[in-house]
Design a protein around this motif. Sequence first.
Motif, PDB file in Angstrom:
ATOM      1  N   ASP A 296       0.787  -1.284   0.010  1.00 42.74           N
ATOM      2  CA  ASP A 296      -0.034  -0.004   0.015  1.00 42.74           C
ATOM      3  C   ASP A 296       0.674   1.423   0.119  1.00 42.74           C
ATOM      4  N   ILE A 297       1.965   1.249   0.832  1.00 39.70           N
ATOM      5  CA  ILE A 297       2.712   2.305   0.861  1.00 39.70           C
ATOM      6  C   ILE A 297       3.397   2.691  -0.449  1.00 39.70           C
ATOM      7  N   GLY A 298       3.839   1.573  -0.910  1.00 37.38           N
ATOM      8  CA  GLY A 298       4.765   1.427  -2.086  1.00 37.38           C
ATOM      9  C   GLY A 298       3.754   2.051  -3.174  1.00 37.38           C
ATOM     10  N   ILE A 299       2.498   1.711  -3.441  1.00 38.45           N
ATOM     11  CA  ILE A 299       1.717   2.062  -4.493  1.00 38.45           C
ATOM     12  C   ILE A 299       1.308   3.645  -4.293  1.00 38.45           C
ATOM     13  N   THR A 300       1.265   3.898  -2.964  1.00 38.43           N
ATOM     14  CA  THR A 300       1.055   5.487  -2.586  1.00 38.43           C
ATOM     15  C   THR A 300       2.367   6.285  -3.348  1.00 38.43           C
ATOM     16  N   LEU A 301       3.426   5.600  -3.061  1.00 40.19           N
ATOM     17  CA  LEU A 301       4.554   6.383  -3.373  1.00 40.19           C
ATOM     18  C   LEU A 301       4.569   6.670  -5.067  1.00 40.19           C
ATOM     19  N   THR A 302       4.176   5.636  -5.515  1.00 40.74           N
ATOM     20  CA  THR A 302       4.645   5.446  -6.989  1.00 40.74           C
ATOM     21  C   THR A 302       3.246   6.260  -7.852  1.00 40.74           C
ATOM     22  N   ASP A 303       2.262   6.446  -7.066  1.00 41.67           N
ATOM     23  CA  ASP A 303       1.076   7.026  -7.743  1.00 41.67           C
ATOM     24  C   ASP A 303       0.759   8.280  -7.457  1.00 41.67           C
ATOM     25  N   PRO A 304       1.423   9.416  -8.169  1.00 44.33           N
ATOM     26  CA  PRO A 304       1.248  10.841  -7.615  1.00 44.33           C
ATOM     27  C   PRO A 304      -0.425  11.190  -7.163  1.00 44.33           C
ATOM     28  N   ARG A 305      -1.253  10.757  -7.798  1.00 43.86           N
ATOM     29  CA  ARG A 305      -2.450  11.204  -7.310  1.00 43.86           C
ATOM     30  C   ARG A 305      -2.942  10.728  -6.103  1.00 43.86           C
ATOM     31  N   LEU A 306      -2.581   9.202  -5.782  1.00 47.25           N
ATOM     32  CA  LEU A 306      -2.897   8.543  -4.439  1.00 47.25           C
ATOM     33  C   LEU A 306      -1.840   9.433  -3.406  1.00 47.25           C
ATOM     34  N   ARG A 307      -0.822   9.567  -3.710  1.00 46.75           N
ATOM     35  CA  ARG A 307       0.231  10.472  -2.700  1.00 46.75           C
ATOM     36  C   ARG A 307      -0.359  11.629  -2.196  1.00 46.75           C
TER      37      ARG A 307
ATOM     38  N   ASN B 107       2.149  13.465 -19.086  1.00 40.37           N
ATOM     39  CA  ASN B 107       2.191  12.138 -18.383  1.00 40.37           C
ATOM     40  C   ASN B 107       1.593  12.320 -16.830  1.00 40.37           C
ATOM     41  N   PRO B 108       0.595  11.773 -16.613  1.00 41.76           N
ATOM     42  CA  PRO B 108       0.028  11.883 -15.318  1.00 41.76           C
ATOM     43  C   PRO B 108       0.901  11.485 -14.093  1.00 41.76           C
ATOM     44  N   ALA B 109       2.056  10.636 -14.598  1.00 39.42           N
ATOM     45  CA  ALA B 109       3.090  10.072 -13.628  1.00 39.42           C
ATOM     46  C   ALA B 109       4.265  10.966 -13.238  1.00 39.42           C
ATOM     47  N   ARG B 110       4.355  11.809 -14.169  1.00 40.32           N
ATOM     48  CA  ARG B 110       5.756  12.752 -13.956  1.00 40.32           C
ATOM     49  C   ARG B 110       5.361  14.323 -13.673  1.00 40.32           C
ATOM     50  N   ARG B 111       6.315  14.626 -12.966  1.00 40.26           N
ATOM     51  CA  ARG B 111       6.084  16.024 -12.786  1.00 40.26           C
ATOM     52  C   ARG B 111       6.444  16.971 -13.976  1.00 40.26           C
ATOM     53  N   HIS B 114       9.810  18.230 -15.090  1.00 37.27           N
ATOM     54  CA  HIS B 114      10.580  17.139 -15.891  1.00 37.27           C
ATOM     55  C   HIS B 114      10.148  17.043 -17.435  1.00 37.27           C
ATOM     56  N   GLN B 115       8.941  17.154 -17.640  1.00 39.90           N
ATOM     57  CA  GLN B 115       8.384  17.109 -18.829  1.00 39.90           C
ATOM     58  C   GLN B 115       8.556  18.138 -19.640  1.00 39.90           C
ATOM     59  N   ILE B 116       8.796  19.155 -19.262  1.00 40.52           N
ATOM     60  CA  ILE B 116       9.388  20.384 -19.870  1.00 40.52           C
ATOM     61  C   ILE B 116      10.775  20.437 -20.109  1.00 40.52           C
ATOM     62  N   ALA B 117      11.526  19.976 -19.208  1.00 41.11           N
ATOM     63  CA  ALA B 117      12.986  20.204 -19.221  1.00 41.11           C
ATOM     64  C   ALA B 117      13.624  19.124 -19.937  1.00 41.11           C
ATOM     65  N   GLU B 118      13.073  18.137 -20.152  1.00 42.17           N
ATOM     66  CA  GLU B 118      13.450  16.753 -21.158  1.00 42.17           C
ATOM     67  C   GLU B 118      13.594  17.318 -22.487  1.00 42.17           C
ATOM     68  N   ALA B 149       6.535  26.488  -7.579  1.00 39.34           N
ATOM     69  CA  ALA B 149       6.160  25.359  -7.121  1.00 39.34           C
ATOM     70  C   ALA B 149       5.349  24.440  -8.400  1.00 39.34           C
ATOM     71  N   ARG B 150       5.351  25.220  -9.422  1.00 41.48           N
ATOM     72  CA  ARG B 150       4.502  24.510 -10.525  1.00 41.48           C
ATOM     73  C   ARG B 150       5.701  23.523 -11.173  1.00 41.48           C
ATOM     74  N   LEU B 151       6.990  23.735 -11.245  1.00 36.32           N
ATOM     75  CA  LEU B 151       7.705  22.761 -11.553  1.00 36.32           C
ATOM     76  C   LEU B 151       7.667  21.302 -11.116  1.00 36.32           C
ATOM     77  N   LYS B 152       7.082  21.317  -9.609  1.00 45.37           N
ATOM     78  CA  LYS B 152       7.163  20.177  -8.826  1.00 45.37           C
ATOM     79  C   LYS B 152       5.861  19.428  -8.958  1.00 45.37           C
ATOM     80  N   GLN B 153       4.675  20.085  -9.654  1.00 42.01           N
ATOM     81  CA  GLN B 153       3.342  19.601  -9.781  1.00 42.01           C
ATOM     82  C   GLN B 153       3.372  18.387 -10.594  1.00 42.01           C
ATOM     83  N   TYR B 154       2.217  17.914 -10.537  1.00 36.73           N
ATOM     84  CA  TYR B 154       1.744  16.729 -11.351  1.00 36.73           C
ATOM     85  C   TYR B 154       0.316  17.238 -12.353  1.00 36.73           C
ATOM     86  N   PRO B 155       0.111  16.860 -13.451  1.00 43.14           N
ATOM     87  CA  PRO B 155      -0.929  17.275 -14.266  1.00 43.14           C
ATOM     88  C   PRO B 155      -2.168  17.425 -13.706  1.00 43.14           C
ATOM     89  N   HIS B 156      -2.314  16.499 -12.871  1.00 45.10           N
ATOM     90  CA  HIS B 156      -3.953  16.323 -12.200  1.00 45.10           C
ATOM     91  C   HIS B 156      -3.964  17.363 -11.469  1.00 45.10           C
TER      92      HIS B 156
END
Lengths: 311, 326
Positions: A296-307, B107-111, B114-118, B149-156
Amino acid sequence: MLVFIAKRARNAVLLLFLASVLCFTLVVSAPGNVAILIAELRTPTATKEDIAKVEEELGLNKPLLERYGFWLQGALKGNLGISYKTGEDVGAALRSRLSVTATLVAGGAVVAFVLSLLVGFIGALWAHRMPDYIMRGIALLGASTPSFFVGALLVYAFSVNWHLLPTFGFSGPASWVLPWLTLGFLPAAVLSRVVRVGFEDAMAKPYVLTARSKGLSQTRILFRDALPNIAPTYLNALGTQIGTMVVGAVVVEPLFAWQGLGDLFLAGVRFRDFMVVQACLLVFITFFVILNVVVDIGITLTDPRLRRQRS
Amino acid sequence: MTAEPILIVKDLTIDLLTAHTAVRPVDSISYQLRRGETLAIVGESGSGKTVTCFAPLGLMPVGVKADVSGSVLFEGTELVGANEETLRSLRGKSIGFIFQDPMSALNPARRIGHQIAEVAELHLGITPRAAEARALDLIKMVGMSDPNARLKQYPHELSGGLRQRVMIAISIAAEPKLLVADEPTTALDVTVQAQILRLLKEIQARMDMAMVLITHDMGVVAGAADRVLVMYAGRQAEVGPTEKVLVAPRHPYTMGLIDAIPRRDDAIGSRFRGLSGLPPILGAPIKGCAFTPRCRHSVEGCGAQRPPLRTTADPAVMAACPVLNA
Ligand SMILES: Nc1ncnc2c1ncn2[C@@H]1O[C@H](COP(=O)(O)OP(=O)(O)OP(=O)(O)O)[C@@H](O)[C@H]1O
Ligand SMILES: [Mg+2]
């Protein structure tokens, strides 16, 4: 995040307490009277008095609640009681068995992790080409082959045929290799499909088109864009597979003549050795609860929405 | 605007092959684009605007094979038939892209940093740290508050408008010479639309970029484009300078689109004056003029023979309607 972890830990402790009650109840209500078994073990012609004496000795004539309280108190101090059958300290027996099973499962988990990522990556990098089909074939084979058969095959190949590794027992680190491979093979096959299918899904997402519009290479997109998106799903599946490996260990241990928890547990069940059964169940449950929290902790850490949600 | 065109498209034809279908969403499209110039491509949904711009650069979704013919010359490099390596070296570096839907393009899983800088790191040959500084500048440039602060945010964590700003930052990170913006404002609400469009024009002027602006909104065309290309069912209906095409359209389809723009003197609640009917379903080849069934000016021969794109009475404007341009 810390609050989330603390909450999870508190829930885990609660869960463990409930589990201990359940364990105790299950074992106590199982059919068969251990006092008779023990008495008959001592004198084959045991009388009612002999049986009563055994009950008195082991505290089996006390009320249930008192028995539970007594056992829990001990368990918290690491004292899991005395085996009805052998008179040994259950805690001590458990510890030596536990280290065998834990090493086996940990090694199997590493094998499953490394192999599944390797096979999954190869499949994704050469998607819909020969290497992908080969990996798919191996995974299908692996996922449908029972571990005792894999074990026998490995022993035959590496020990009997090539004399590379010992067949069974403990003779140095080399003797770990075959059991680890045997235990990790099936989960590796299942998990490699999770990786491969995850990549396939992710690579069809619009954000991959964006990544391609940036001029990034396919390989880089696979690792930097797709991988973070499949991490939570993969961790979840890995957790489940590690769970099943504990059960798998019960099958693999006797294959290599190892005395692990599985062996202890089965013997305990056969003899209605409450203390041993209870202790084993508690270890298994503790393991699952901790595994759950970690996943659970691992999933939370890897999914930014959950985090974000959980911090 | 007298220099050589940086983009010359000639007789671009694209067939899309999927597992189930084969269609020709782009059929003999030709246009040119100079440095700093904006060409708007207009047309109803499904008229082939997106495919026209993305397929020649190898940017089709997985599972779709694009069979491209004709010629697309970008700064003297032929893109039709070029290998993936060549196309990839242009993408992001010389040509930037903005996608239709900002909600799914990041990309929902990346800051987002990073998506801009790459992009900057890859194409400007700078260190990761310098690229991050560049990302920060870009975030400021696209008008986002609290850039650090924006740099570290995620799309959602961002609204649609902010995500589109991030997308713009990504597309211009390597200072491309050409920007392809696919309906950059369609998915946003009206107040945000104007802001994003203004931002794009500003950046374009500052970087002296050429821009292909895909839209189905004639209002956007009037406000932002130097030239306009009207597409119908994968074919070119009309092309010319914006002020000429909007004031004196020479193709019935263009007339219909202009007529559909809501006017200030429309009574509130009055009926929407859209074009009646639907565009044809691609698939079977259309023999004559594709617009015939919806056309008020159609005559006997329209359905029989495909009208060629011809220079009209105004030499700057070309239209594919022999009936109105006899
Ligand atoms: N991924 C795809 N798979 C199959 N066919 C496609 C695909 N993308 C586009 N097409 C075909 O190409 C035609 C033109 O599509 P395109 O996306 O270029 O239209 P568009 O003018 O951009 O429309 P919109 O305004 O809705 O974005 C579609 O009608 C469809 O038949
Ligand atoms: Mg489109």
